[in-house]
Design an enzyme around this catalytic site. Structure first.
Site, PDB file in Angstrom:
ATOM      1  CG  ASN A 173     -40.497  16.112  24.093  1.00 42.51           C
ATOM      2  OD1 ASN A 173     -40.968  17.235  23.955  1.00 42.51           O
ATOM      3  ND2 ASN A 173     -39.202  15.882  24.305  1.00 42.51           N
ATOM      4  CB  THR A 207     -35.122  16.983  29.885  1.00 38.66           C
ATOM      5  OG1 THR A 207     -35.496  17.546  28.632  1.00 38.66           O
ATOM      6  CG2 THR A 207     -35.774  17.743  31.017  1.00 38.66           C
TER       7      THR A 207
END
Ligand code: ADE
Length: 478
Positions: free
Chosen positions: A156, A189
Site C-alpha cells: 500500500n 493483513t
C-alpha cells in the site's frame, strides 16, 4: 430488474454543492491495469483533453452491493477527501455510470515499494532510513487528522515518479471522531496486524506504529518479523510477541523496532501516551534525516545489496544499477526445442547434447540423478548446493542448470521444487568473490552463495549456456 435506481440510492453521490461538474468515462482513454483488488481494478487513464494521467480505480457496483462493501467505498472516499499531503495519493474526482464507480487518483508512476524490495531483497541502511522516515511523516499527518490506516504494508506504499512515497488504500481506514483514539471491527493483513486488533478487535493510532515496526524490519532484513507458513501461526507469533531480529541488523534499527513492536499500544514510540511524534523522530535511527526537506530530497538509489551476514562478512553492493521499474519485463524463454543445439558441448559436467549422445545421457541421468525428476526431461549440465540469500535470510537449495538452459532450485530436504531463476538475455551475472555471485534479472536480483567456492564456475557455465541459447536464437532468425 430495476437494479439501477436501487444502486443509485445505496452508493452515495457527492453531497458537496461546490463539487466540480461530474466527469464521465468517455472523457478518458483507458490503458493498462495497474492493480487489481477483490473489489476494484485500478487502470491507467488519460484525460483526452488535458492529457493528464490518473490511476482510475473502478469498482463494480453490483459486486460492492452484493458483498456489502458500500461502507468501505464510502469510507475510502471520505478519507481521501480529507487528505492533502504529498505522501498520500490524491483523489481528484469521482463519478459513476450504470455499472461502475470511478475514483480518479494521482498516478504513482513507480508502483509499489514492495516490488522494489522484492527486486533488491533488502534495502541498505540509508534507504531504509529514508523510506521509514517518509512513512513516519505520513503517519504523523494522518494521525493528526484523526485517521487510522489499519492496513499499512509495503503493497500500500506506492512511489511517485521521483521515488517518494504515496500511501494508498483507505478502504479499511477509520476516522476517529471526537478525540476517541480507538476504532473497532476490521482486521488487516496477517503479517502487519497488531496484537490489540487480534485480541480485542480494537485499533488505535498506534496500531499503525506497530505496522511501521514490521515494515522497518522487512526493509532491512527482507522479511516481515512475524512471518509464518499460515495466518494462524502468524497470529500466534504476534500475540506472543515472538519475533526474531536476524544478526547483521543495524543496532539503531533494532532499538527502534523494539520500541515499536510492543504488545501495549500505549507504550509504542510515537503514540500520544509516549509524547507523540517528536520522540519518534528524535530516535537515533533517524539521526541523518532532515525532516523539513525530506520530500524535496532525491531519494537514495535502490541498489542490489547483500547485507553482511552472521559470519561477519561485510555487506556487498552490486556494481550494476538495476532497472527503475519502468523498463520492460524479462523476456520469456524461447521454445528452442524446435531448433536443437548445433553446438558441440565442451566440458565437464555433461558432455554432448546432440542427438543420440544426449539420449544416452538422459537415460543415464534418469537412472542416477535424484534431480532428474525436476528438470522436465532436460539434460543437467551443472548442479550443486547453493545458499540463496534474501536480505538477512538464507536458504540452502540444490541448484540445477539444464541444457535448455533453465536454472531450477529444489529444497533438498523435502525434495520439493521451489522455483526457477528466469533466464533471459537481459540477465547479467556478477561474481562478487569466490563464493558469492549475483544473478540480476529484470524482476529481481538473486544473491547466491556457493559454500564450496565455485561462484566463478557457476557464472562461466551459466554464461556459456546463455551464449549457446543466443546463438541458437540467432540461427533461428536468419
Ligand atoms: N495501483 C493502485 N493504485 C495506484 C496508483 N494510484 N498509482 C499507480 N498504481 C496504482
Amino acid at each position: 430488474m430495476a437494479a439501477n435506481p436501487a444502486e443509485k440510492e445505496v452508493i452515495p453521490e457527492d453531497s458537496d454543492s461546490k463539487a466540480q461538474p461530474k466527469r464521465s468515462r468517455d472523457e478518458f482513454v483507458f490503458d493498462k491495469i495497474l492493480g487489481e483488488g477483490s473489489y476494484s481494478t485500478v487502470v491507467l487513464a488519460t484525460d483526452k483533453v488535458t492529457k493528464k494521467q490518473y490511476a482510475m480505480k473502478i469498482l463494480d457496483k453490483r459486486h460492492i452491493i452484493r458483498e456489502k462493501k458500500v461502507p468501505y467505498v464510502s469510507r475510502e472516499k471520505d478519507v481521501l477527501t480529507r487528505l492533502d499531503h504529498p505522501f498520500f495519493v490524491k483523489l481528484y474526482f469521482t463519478f459513476q455510470d450504470k455499472d461502475n464507480l470511478y475514483f480518479g487518483l494521482s498516478l504513482a508512476k513507480r508502483g509499489e515499494l514492495l516490488e522494489y524490495l522484492k527486486k533488491v531483497g533488502a534495502f541498505d541502511e540509508n534507504a531504509a532510513q529514508f523510506y521509514t522516515a517518509e512513512i513516519v511523516l505520513a503517519l504523523e499527518y494522518l494521525h493528526s487528522k484523526g485517521i487510522i490506516h489499519r492496513d499499512l504494508k509495503p503493497e500500500n506504499i506506492l512511489l511517485d515518479e521521483n521515488m517518494h512515497i504515496q500511501i494508498t488504500d483507505f478502504g479499511t481506514a477509520k476516522i476517529i471522531e471526537g478525540g476517541n483514539d480507538r476504532a473497532n471491527s476490521f482486521v488487516g493483513t496477517a503479517e502487519y496486524v497488531s496484537p490489540e486488533l487480534l485480541q480485542n478487535k480494537v485499533a488505535f493510532k498506534s496500531s499503525d506504529l506497530w505496522a511501521l515496526g514490521c515494515i522497518l524490519c522487512q526493509l532491512l532484513s527482507g522479511r516481515p518479523p512475524f512471518h509464518a507458513p499460515n495466518e494462524y501461526l502468524c497470529f500466534q507469533k504476534i500475540t506472543k510477541l515472538e519475533y526474531m531480529i536476524p544478526e547483521g541488523f543495524p543496532d539503531n534499527a533494532r532499538d527502534l523496532v523494539s520500541k515499536l513492536l510492543l504488545l501495549d499500544p500505549a507504550a509504542r514510540l510515537g503514540c500520544d501516551q509516549m509524547g507523540g511524534y517528536p520522540p519518534l523522530k528524535d530516535h537515533l535511527f533517524f539521526e541523518d534525516i532532515d525532516w523539513e526537506t525530506i520530500h524535496e530530497q532525491t531519494p537514495p538509489k535502490l541498489m542490489p545489496y547483500l547485507p553482511s551476514n552472521t559470519k561477519g562478512e561485510s555487506a556487498l553492493r552490486s556494481d550494476i544499477l538495476i532497472g527503475d521499474g519502468s523498463s520492460e519485463e524479462g523476456s520469456e524463454l524461447s521454445d528452442w526445442e524446435l531448433f536443437p543445439s548445433s553446438t558441440k558441448s565442451t566440458n565437464q559436467t555433461a558432455a554432448g547434447s546432440e542427438g543420440q549422445e544426449r539420449e544416452e545421457q538422459l537415460k543415464q541421468q534418469a537412472k542416477d540423478s535424484p534431480w532428474n525428476q525436476f528438470v522436465n526431461g532436460e539434460l543437467i549440465v551443472m548442479t550443486g548446493l547453493i545458499d540463496k540469500r534474501k536480505g538477512l535470510f538464507s536458504k540452502r537449495r540444490q541448484f540445477i542448470l539444464t541444457d535448455k538452459p533453465r536454472l531450477y532450485y529444489v529444497d533438498p530436504v523435502n525434495m520439493d521444487l521451489k522455483g526457477e531463476v528466469p533466464l533471459s538475455d537481459s540477465m547479467t551475472i556478477e561474481v562478487k568473490n569466490w563464493k558469492i555471485f549475483f544473478v540480476h534479472t529484470p524482476s529481481r536480483t538473486y544473491y547466491l552463495e556457493d559454500p564450496t567456492g565455485q561462484s566463478q564456475k557457476w557464472a562461466d557455465t551459466l554464461n556459456e549456456w546463455m551464449a549457446k541459447r543466443k546463438a541458437r536464437n540467432t540461427d533461428k532468425q536468419s
